[in-house]
Design a protein around this motif. Structure first.
Motif, PDB file in Angstrom:
ATOM      1  N   LEU A  41       0.997  -1.134   0.090  1.00 37.14           N
ATOM      2  CA  LEU A  41       0.089  -0.155  -0.172  1.00 37.14           C
ATOM      3  C   LEU A  41       0.968   1.166   0.044  1.00 37.14           C
ATOM      4  N   ALA A  42       1.943   1.306   0.880  1.00 39.51           N
ATOM      5  CA  ALA A  42       2.805   2.318   0.437  1.00 39.51           C
ATOM      6  C   ALA A  42       3.431   2.619  -0.579  1.00 39.51           C
ATOM      7  N   HIS A  43       3.696   1.838  -1.545  1.00 41.04           N
ATOM      8  CA  HIS A  43       4.294   2.002  -2.857  1.00 41.04           C
ATOM      9  C   HIS A  43       3.421   2.026  -3.918  1.00 41.04           C
ATOM     10  N   GLN A  44       1.926   2.174  -3.523  1.00 38.73           N
ATOM     11  CA  GLN A  44       0.946   2.317  -4.836  1.00 38.73           C
ATOM     12  C   GLN A  44       0.862   3.697  -4.876  1.00 38.73           C
ATOM     13  N   PRO A  45       0.831   4.204  -6.319  1.00 36.54           N
ATOM     14  CA  PRO A  45       0.824   5.585  -6.616  1.00 36.54           C
ATOM     15  C   PRO A  45      -0.726   6.064  -6.184  1.00 36.54           C
ATOM     16  N   ARG A  46      -0.665   7.476  -5.818  1.00 35.68           N
ATOM     17  CA  ARG A  46      -1.938   8.083  -5.473  1.00 35.68           C
ATOM     18  C   ARG A  46      -2.143   9.197  -6.478  1.00 35.68           C
ATOM     19  N   PRO A  47      -3.503   9.027  -6.969  1.00 34.26           N
ATOM     20  CA  PRO A  47      -3.735  10.113  -7.968  1.00 34.26           C
ATOM     21  C   PRO A  47      -3.706  11.578  -7.378  1.00 34.26           C
ATOM     22  N   ALA A  48      -3.345  12.629  -8.001  1.00 31.61           N
ATOM     23  CA  ALA A  48      -3.144  14.009  -7.598  1.00 31.61           C
ATOM     24  C   ALA A  48      -4.736  14.488  -7.546  1.00 31.61           C
ATOM     25  N   LEU A  49      -5.035  14.936  -6.470  1.00 29.17           N
ATOM     26  CA  LEU A  49      -6.403  15.714  -6.372  1.00 29.17           C
ATOM     27  C   LEU A  49      -6.342  17.118  -6.936  1.00 29.17           C
TER      28      LEU A  49
END
Length: 128
Positions: A41-49
């Motif tokens: 979970l720490a390495h998954q990319p997060r979308p920019a809001l």
């Protein structure tokens, strides 16, 4: 003193050991699985809001129409690609390059101008 064995007996014993280990199923501990999932979970990319820009005395401004439209299609790059494809389609449709006409004649066997792309309802029910 260790007894020396020939290569075949050692190999057979090793194969037996491997076979016994393959049969034994040891499930991973819950702590190990929790660490692996936390790391994943720490390495998954997060979308920019999208962030509303603040103007003046704390008044937030909503993103404009073009920014919202670009976000709907997946970003400015995707919107630019779709626009380019649309312009290319219009260009090919209006200009009718000579190679396209020759290709249509070769594939269809008739001139491209005589091909009925949107048939009438009567033609659909005729069964031809």
């Amino acid at each position: 003193m260790a007894r020396k064995t020939d290569g075949m007996q050692g190999r057979e014993g090793l194969e037996d050991l491997f076979a016994a280990m393959r049969e034994e199923r040891v499930p991973p501990s819950d702590a190990l699985m929790a660490r692996v999932l936390a790391d994943a979970l720490a390495h998954q990319p997060r979308p920019a809001l999208p962030v509303a820009a603040e103007v003046g005395a704390g008044v937030a401004v909503r993103p404009g129409l073009w920014r919202r439209l670009a976000g709907l299609f997946g970003g400015a790059g995707a919107l630019a690609g779709m626009g380019t494809a649309a312009v290319a389609g219009l260009f090919i449709g209006f200009v009718q390059p000579e190679g396209l006409s020759l290709l249509g004649d070769a594939v269809l066997g008739t001139p491209l101008e005589t091909v009925e792309l949107i048939p009438d309802v009567d033609m659909l029910f005729a069964g031809n």
